[in-house]
Scaffold this active site. Structure first.
Site, PDB file in Angstrom:
ATOM      1  N   ASP A 224       1.046  -1.024  -0.027  1.00 62.71           N
ATOM      2  CA  ASP A 224       0.206  -0.011  -0.004  1.00 62.71           C
ATOM      3  C   ASP A 224       0.865   1.212  -0.259  1.00 62.71           C
ATOM      4  O   ASP A 224       2.084   1.069   0.292  1.00 62.71           O
ATOM      5  CB  ASP A 224      -0.775   0.125   1.336  1.00 62.71           C
ATOM      6  CG  ASP A 224      -1.792   1.145   1.180  1.00 62.71           C
ATOM      7  OD1 ASP A 224      -2.288   1.556   0.367  1.00 62.71           O
ATOM      8  OD2 ASP A 224      -2.031   1.590   2.453  1.00 62.71           O
ATOM      9  N   SER A 225       0.162   2.533  -0.160  1.00 62.55           N
ATOM     10  CA  SER A 225       1.009   3.450  -0.101  1.00 62.55           C
ATOM     11  C   SER A 225       1.538   3.757   1.298  1.00 62.55           C
ATOM     12  O   SER A 225       2.607   4.703   1.467  1.00 62.55           O
ATOM     13  CB  SER A 225       0.360   4.774  -0.547  1.00 62.55           C
ATOM     14  OG  SER A 225      -0.824   4.875   0.040  1.00 62.55           O
TER      15      SER A 225
ATOM     16  N   TYR B 179      -0.703   8.376  -2.572  1.00 62.91           N
ATOM     17  CA  TYR B 179      -0.847   8.026  -4.251  1.00 62.91           C
ATOM     18  C   TYR B 179      -1.858   8.718  -4.609  1.00 62.91           C
ATOM     19  O   TYR B 179      -1.950   8.895  -5.719  1.00 62.91           O
ATOM     20  CB  TYR B 179      -0.812   6.572  -4.114  1.00 62.91           C
ATOM     21  CG  TYR B 179       0.482   5.806  -4.133  1.00 62.91           C
ATOM     22  CD1 TYR B 179       1.415   6.221  -3.371  1.00 62.91           C
ATOM     23  CD2 TYR B 179       0.575   4.272  -4.330  1.00 62.91           C
ATOM     24  CE1 TYR B 179       2.469   5.423  -3.418  1.00 62.91           C
ATOM     25  CE2 TYR B 179       1.594   3.439  -4.007  1.00 62.91           C
ATOM     26  CZ  TYR B 179       2.614   4.102  -3.502  1.00 62.91           C
ATOM     27  OH  TYR B 179       3.417   3.248  -3.681  1.00 62.91           O
TER      28      TYR B 179
ATOM     29  N   CYS C 138      -4.144  -1.296  -1.924  1.00 60.91           N
ATOM     30  CA  CYS C 138      -4.442   0.163  -2.321  1.00 60.91           C
ATOM     31  C   CYS C 138      -5.292   0.389  -3.413  1.00 60.91           C
ATOM     32  O   CYS C 138      -5.018  -0.102  -4.454  1.00 60.91           O
ATOM     33  CB  CYS C 138      -2.974   0.677  -2.420  1.00 60.91           C
ATOM     34  SG  CYS C 138      -3.120   2.412  -2.998  1.00 60.91           S
TER      35      CYS C 138
ATOM     36  N   GLU D 289      -3.626   8.702   8.969  1.00 65.43           N
ATOM     37  CA  GLU D 289      -2.253   8.519   9.067  1.00 65.43           C
ATOM     38  C   GLU D 289      -1.847   9.222  10.282  1.00 65.43           C
ATOM     39  O   GLU D 289      -0.869   8.988  11.089  1.00 65.43           O
ATOM     40  CB  GLU D 289      -1.307   9.377   7.781  1.00 65.43           C
ATOM     41  CG  GLU D 289      -1.464   8.281   6.567  1.00 65.43           C
ATOM     42  CD  GLU D 289      -0.625   7.137   6.734  1.00 65.43           C
ATOM     43  OE1 GLU D 289       0.534   7.388   7.077  1.00 65.43           O
ATOM     44  OE2 GLU D 289      -0.836   6.066   5.956  1.00 65.43           O
TER      45      GLU D 289
ATOM     46  N   CYS E 142     -10.901   3.097   0.004  1.00 64.78           N
ATOM     47  CA  CYS E 142      -9.529   3.508   0.249  1.00 64.78           C
ATOM     48  C   CYS E 142      -9.294   2.695   1.442  1.00 64.78           C
ATOM     49  O   CYS E 142      -9.957   2.653   2.460  1.00 64.78           O
ATOM     50  CB  CYS E 142      -9.419   4.964   0.578  1.00 64.78           C
ATOM     51  SG  CYS E 142      -7.976   5.313   1.204  1.00 64.78           S
ATOM     52  N   THR E 143      -8.042   2.103   1.407  1.00 65.05           N
ATOM     53  CA  THR E 143      -7.740   1.011   2.739  1.00 65.05           C
ATOM     54  C   THR E 143      -7.283   2.033   3.765  1.00 65.05           C
ATOM     55  O   THR E 143      -7.462   1.441   4.977  1.00 65.05           O
ATOM     56  CB  THR E 143      -6.670   0.263   2.232  1.00 65.05           C
ATOM     57  OG1 THR E 143      -5.512   1.081   1.815  1.00 65.05           O
ATOM     58  CG2 THR E 143      -6.987  -0.928   1.261  1.00 65.05           C
ATOM     59  N   HIS E 144      -7.369   3.260   3.648  1.00 61.62           N
ATOM     60  CA  HIS E 144      -7.095   4.180   4.958  1.00 61.62           C
ATOM     61  C   HIS E 144      -8.526   4.417   5.814  1.00 61.62           C
ATOM     62  O   HIS E 144      -8.635   4.968   6.808  1.00 61.62           O
ATOM     63  CB  HIS E 144      -6.502   5.459   4.743  1.00 61.62           C
ATOM     64  CG  HIS E 144      -4.934   5.404   4.452  1.00 61.62           C
ATOM     65  ND1 HIS E 144      -4.592   4.680   3.544  1.00 61.62           N
ATOM     66  CD2 HIS E 144      -4.050   5.854   5.307  1.00 61.62           C
ATOM     67  CE1 HIS E 144      -3.135   4.655   3.618  1.00 61.62           C
ATOM     68  NE2 HIS E 144      -2.921   5.347   4.623  1.00 61.62           N
TER      69      HIS E 144
HETATM   70  N1  DGL Z   1      -4.568   3.619   0.871  1.00 61.04           N
HETATM   71  C1  DGL Z   1      -4.516   4.205  -0.292  1.00 61.04           C
HETATM   72  C2  DGL Z   1      -5.877   3.786  -1.107  1.00 61.04           C
HETATM   73  O1  DGL Z   1      -6.568   2.712  -0.615  1.00 61.04           O
HETATM   74  C3  DGL Z   1      -4.775   5.678  -0.272  1.00 61.04           C
HETATM   75  C4  DGL Z   1      -3.929   6.674   0.354  1.00 61.04           C
HETATM   76  C5  DGL Z   1      -2.983   7.318  -0.557  1.00 61.04           C
HETATM   77  O2  DGL Z   1      -3.729   8.371  -0.921  1.00 61.04           O
HETATM   78  O3  DGL Z   1      -2.024   7.025  -0.630  1.00 61.04           O
HETATM   79  O4  DGL Z   1      -6.386   4.244  -2.019  1.00 61.04           O
END
Ligand code: DGL
Length: 272
Positions: free
Chosen positions: A13-14, A45, A76, A156, A190-192
């Site tokens: 992931d990012s 990302y 991600c 984050e 989004c995984t965040h």
């Molecule tokens: N975790 C990333 C996703 O699922 C996004 C976070 C980022 O912008 O890097 O899209």
């Protein structure tokens, strides 16, 4: 076809968001080892061009290949949305699994009235990968998207509960949900975002089905691993970070749902 080695499942992931996917994989396949790479030096990302995200995704995958993995999991959404075909072609026959299609499948299955909202990064929304994946399953579904880039920073930062994420969630979501016929399903694209689920739930109300692709992806990976009959390696969890291992361990523990010891986190340079 899957590599018949007993290598680990490679995940990237990012940043630390994909650890929600790693945790779901560890629950579904406790006998399997994994190696997780968080490209924290280059996060986010979601605001970058498809070309840049694809280059980063290729570099992350290349760094993971030294572990001779049995498969690659793109944990991600942004990278899944733009880089999956490139990775799948470059590393065939190694399975490369992304999070967008499993998320779309889970959303279509959950939606009773065919109205789905997707929240994601700017890059994922701009590329429209969720809209295409949902419409490939059911062209009648009405899909609305909203980019929520601030959620990545809040996650984050570890600001996952209380007034700040609740206000952000209301600001991003109220005009979508405070209408006569709101979406009945919301994809956390989004995984965040899963760590912000309490604030998101408050903004959309109790009736909306929330879809987190982590569990769906983990089930899909479990079925690929079982069908392949490949051996399980040692159930070791390794972590790689492209910047600040201490921060990765501290913030990542919240996403992983278990303590990550900084001694387990190796600093890597993907541009080397
Ligand atoms: N975790 C990333 C996703 O699922 C996004 C976070 C980022 O912008 O890097 O899209």
């Amino acid at each position: 076809m899957m590599s018949d080695t007993a290598g680990p499942i490679a995940i990237f992931d990012s940043g630390v968001g994909g650890l929600t996917v790693a945790a779901a994989i560890a629950r579904a396949l406790p006998q399997e080892g994994f190696v997780y790479l968080g490209d924290t030096a280059r996060l986010p990302y979601g605001t970058k061009s498809p070309e840049t995200v694809t280059r980063y995704a290729v570099q992350a995958t290349r760094a993971l290949m030294r572990f001779q993995p049995k498969m690659i999991v793109v944990a991600c959404n942004t990278a899944s949305a733009v880089a999956l075909p490139v990775l799948a072609a470059a590393y065939a026959p190694l399975p490369v699994v992304g999070v967008v299609e499993p998320g779309a499948r889970a959303a279509v299955a959950a939606s009773r009235q065919g109205r789905i909202a997707v929240i994601a990064t700017e890059g994922t929304v701009r590329g429209g990968a969720y809209v295409r994946a949902i419409h490939a399953l059911n062209a009648q579904v009405h899909v609305v998207q909203r980019a929520c880039p601030l959620f990545v920073a809040l996650a984050e930062e570890g600001w996952t509960h209380g007034a700040v994420p609740e206000l952000a969630a209301r600001k991003y979501l109220s005009d979508i949900f405070e209408v006569e016929t709101p979406p009945d399903t919301l994809v956390l694209g989004c995984t965040h975002f899963p760590v912000l689920v309490d604030a998101i739930r408050k903004a959309v109300g109790p009736a909306v089905a929330l879809v987190d692709s982590a569990e769906t992806v983990a089930r899909e990976i479990a079925s690929i691993v079982r069908a392949s009959g490949s051996g399980a390696g040692p159930a070791v969890h390794r972590f790689l970070s492209t910047d600040a291992p201490e921060r990765f361990a501290r913030v990542g523990s919240q996403f992983f749902g278990a303590a990550i010891d900084v001694a387990q986190v190796e600093l890597v340079d993907l541009s080397a």
